[in-house]
Design a protein around this motif. Sequence first.
Motif, PDB file in Angstrom:
ATOM      1  N   ASP A 135       0.835  -1.208   0.000  1.00 52.48           N
ATOM      2  CA  ASP A 135       0.000   0.000   0.000  1.00 52.48           C
ATOM      3  C   ASP A 135       0.864   1.250   0.000  1.00 52.48           C
ATOM      4  O   ASP A 135       0.572   2.227  -0.692  1.00 52.48           O
ATOM      5  N   THR A 136       1.916   1.228   0.802  1.00 52.55           N
ATOM      6  CA  THR A 136       2.791   2.395   0.922  1.00 52.55           C
ATOM      7  C   THR A 136       3.429   2.741  -0.426  1.00 52.55           C
ATOM      8  O   THR A 136       3.362   3.894  -0.882  1.00 52.55           O
ATOM      9  N   LEU A 137       4.057   1.774  -1.050  1.00 55.44           N
ATOM     10  CA  LEU A 137       4.726   2.034  -2.321  1.00 55.44           C
ATOM     11  C   LEU A 137       3.725   2.391  -3.410  1.00 55.44           C
ATOM     12  O   LEU A 137       4.036   3.188  -4.305  1.00 55.44           O
ATOM     13  N   ALA A 138       2.526   1.825  -3.355  1.00 54.31           N
ATOM     14  CA  ALA A 138       1.501   2.155  -4.350  1.00 54.31           C
ATOM     15  C   ALA A 138       1.088   3.613  -4.239  1.00 54.31           C
ATOM     16  O   ALA A 138       0.929   4.313  -5.250  1.00 54.31           O
ATOM     17  N   HIS A 139       0.906   4.103  -3.002  1.00 53.40           N
ATOM     18  CA  HIS A 139       0.518   5.500  -2.817  1.00 53.40           C
ATOM     19  C   HIS A 139       1.636   6.450  -3.244  1.00 53.40           C
ATOM     20  O   HIS A 139       1.379   7.509  -3.824  1.00 53.40           O
ATOM     21  N   VAL A 140       2.874   6.070  -2.960  1.00 54.58           N
ATOM     22  CA  VAL A 140       3.995   6.901  -3.390  1.00 54.58           C
ATOM     23  C   VAL A 140       4.096   6.895  -4.920  1.00 54.58           C
ATOM     24  O   VAL A 140       4.377   7.922  -5.541  1.00 54.58           O
ATOM     25  N   SER A 141       3.842   5.744  -5.523  1.00 52.29           N
ATOM     26  CA  SER A 141       3.873   5.651  -6.987  1.00 52.29           C
ATOM     27  C   SER A 141       2.833   6.559  -7.618  1.00 52.29           C
ATOM     28  O   SER A 141       3.088   7.161  -8.667  1.00 52.29           O
ATOM     29  N   ILE A 142       1.666   6.650  -6.996  1.00 57.96           N
ATOM     30  CA  ILE A 142       0.624   7.524  -7.533  1.00 57.96           C
ATOM     31  C   ILE A 142       1.070   8.984  -7.520  1.00 57.96           C
ATOM     32  O   ILE A 142       0.768   9.756  -8.435  1.00 57.96           O
ATOM     33  N   ALA A 143       1.822   9.366  -6.487  1.00 56.93           N
ATOM     34  CA  ALA A 143       2.378  10.725  -6.457  1.00 56.93           C
ATOM     35  C   ALA A 143       3.312  10.921  -7.648  1.00 56.93           C
ATOM     36  O   ALA A 143       3.306  11.981  -8.298  1.00 56.93           O
ATOM     37  N   GLY A 144       4.115   9.902  -7.959  1.00 59.04           N
ATOM     38  CA  GLY A 144       4.993   9.979  -9.118  1.00 59.04           C
ATOM     39  C   GLY A 144       4.223  10.034 -10.422  1.00 59.04           C
ATOM     40  O   GLY A 144       4.582  10.776 -11.348  1.00 59.04           O
ATOM     41  N   VAL A 145       3.144   9.256 -10.514  1.00 61.36           N
ATOM     42  CA  VAL A 145       2.292   9.279 -11.710  1.00 61.36           C
ATOM     43  C   VAL A 145       1.701  10.673 -11.909  1.00 61.36           C
ATOM     44  O   VAL A 145       1.680  11.207 -13.030  1.00 61.36           O
ATOM     45  N   ALA A 146       1.220  11.263 -10.812  1.00 63.07           N
ATOM     46  CA  ALA A 146       0.658  12.613 -10.896  1.00 63.07           C
ATOM     47  C   ALA A 146       1.704  13.616 -11.363  1.00 63.07           C
ATOM     48  O   ALA A 146       1.420  14.488 -12.203  1.00 63.07           O
ATOM     49  N   LEU A 147       2.927  13.501 -10.854  1.00 59.77           N
ATOM     50  CA  LEU A 147       4.003  14.394 -11.289  1.00 59.77           C
ATOM     51  C   LEU A 147       4.320  14.163 -12.768  1.00 59.77           C
ATOM     52  O   LEU A 147       4.580  15.117 -13.512  1.00 59.77           O
ATOM     53  N   GLY A 148       4.285  12.906 -13.205  1.00 61.57           N
ATOM     54  CA  GLY A 148       4.534  12.599 -14.603  1.00 61.57           C
ATOM     55  C   GLY A 148       3.547  13.288 -15.523  1.00 61.57           C
ATOM     56  O   GLY A 148       3.921  13.866 -16.550  1.00 61.57           O
ATOM     57  N   PHE A 149       2.264  13.243 -15.157  1.00 59.56           N
ATOM     58  CA  PHE A 149       1.256  13.949 -15.947  1.00 59.56           C
ATOM     59  C   PHE A 149       1.482  15.456 -15.907  1.00 59.56           C
ATOM     60  O   PHE A 149       1.290  16.159 -16.900  1.00 59.56           O
TER      61      PHE A 149
ATOM     62  N   PHE B 168       9.770   7.196  -8.025  1.00 58.51           N
ATOM     63  CA  PHE B 168       9.260   7.533  -6.698  1.00 58.51           C
ATOM     64  C   PHE B 168       9.222   6.302  -5.793  1.00 58.51           C
ATOM     65  O   PHE B 168       9.581   6.366  -4.613  1.00 58.51           O
ATOM     66  N   ALA B 169       8.773   5.167  -6.340  1.00 61.79           N
ATOM     67  CA  ALA B 169       8.681   3.947  -5.540  1.00 61.79           C
ATOM     68  C   ALA B 169      10.061   3.470  -5.099  1.00 61.79           C
ATOM     69  O   ALA B 169      10.250   3.043  -3.954  1.00 61.79           O
ATOM     70  N   LEU B 170      11.033   3.559  -5.998  1.00 61.03           N
ATOM     71  CA  LEU B 170      12.401   3.161  -5.651  1.00 61.03           C
ATOM     72  C   LEU B 170      12.965   4.064  -4.554  1.00 61.03           C
ATOM     73  O   LEU B 170      13.611   3.592  -3.614  1.00 61.03           O
ATOM     74  N   ALA B 171      12.714   5.367  -4.676  1.00 59.78           N
ATOM     75  CA  ALA B 171      13.173   6.303  -3.647  1.00 59.78           C
ATOM     76  C   ALA B 171      12.527   5.980  -2.310  1.00 59.78           C
ATOM     77  O   ALA B 171      13.168   6.050  -1.244  1.00 59.78           O
ATOM     78  N   ALA B 172      11.251   5.606  -2.349  1.00 58.68           N
ATOM     79  CA  ALA B 172      10.534   5.273  -1.120  1.00 58.68           C
ATOM     80  C   ALA B 172      11.102   4.034  -0.457  1.00 58.68           C
ATOM     81  O   ALA B 172      11.153   3.948   0.778  1.00 58.68           O
TER      82      ALA B 172
END
Length: 267
Positions: A40-54, A67-71
């Motif tokens: 769940d944690t990495l998924a939520h962080v990934s979504i932040a990265g997805v949002a930044l990508g857009f 983002f997930a790797l950094a997390a």
Amino acid sequence: MEIITSEFFQRALIGGVLIGITAPLMGLFLVLRRLAMIGDTLAHVSIAGVALGFLIGVYPIGVGLVFALAATFAIEKLRKAYKSYAELSIAIIMSGGVALASLLFSMGKGFNVSVSGYLFGSIYTLDDTDLLLIGIVTIIVLVAVFLHAKELFLLSFDEDAAAVSGLPTRYFNFLISILTALVISVSIKIVGALLVSALLTIPAACSLVIARSFKRSVITVVIIAELAVIGGLIIAGVWNLAPGGTIVLLLIAILLLLLSIRRKFSA
């Protein structure tokens, strides 16, 4: 039934089958190490990265992966800082990921509809780039697990004993975390960030019910995940349902069935 022969469904099926191998495989290691919530944690962080990508016009899954790797590195650092309260690292990073994602959502309201596909899954929109990335991650995970099966087994069941025996636990902790981050990042477009942890944990929960050895657990989690992914996609395609949600509900149904069967035979 003609949807099954359509090109977009075939892409979805390929992507789902590949994730059906890697996600439950990594999830088994996480469950055995009592780190199930890291998904769940990495998924939520990934979504932040997805949002930044857009927001900046860069491939969203790629940014989510970074983002997930950094997390994962941040979680490992915090786990060392709070040795007696290791679960705090997961809670802290998850909170930061949710906060950052909400901030980026507010900055780019125009792409909120696109990002919602990553929250709940949009497997029917997989393109060649997505499939290539999923395929590469699948190969990386399978090679890593095959080469380090014994070490990962020992680490999963007794990290202290692994350290005493001379195993570089820090390296393998990072390895598991990085592989998990890779899998989650490419999974969120298939089942969605809000459901990806189910694909990581429920097959593992099923294996704990019926498997009697680690080797059987590895085989069991993959079989159960593939049954749910393929069956869920077919059901969702035929009856026009949300594929991510259908896959997860089918996983839960399989778990309940296995629990009821075990209860019946143990009575």
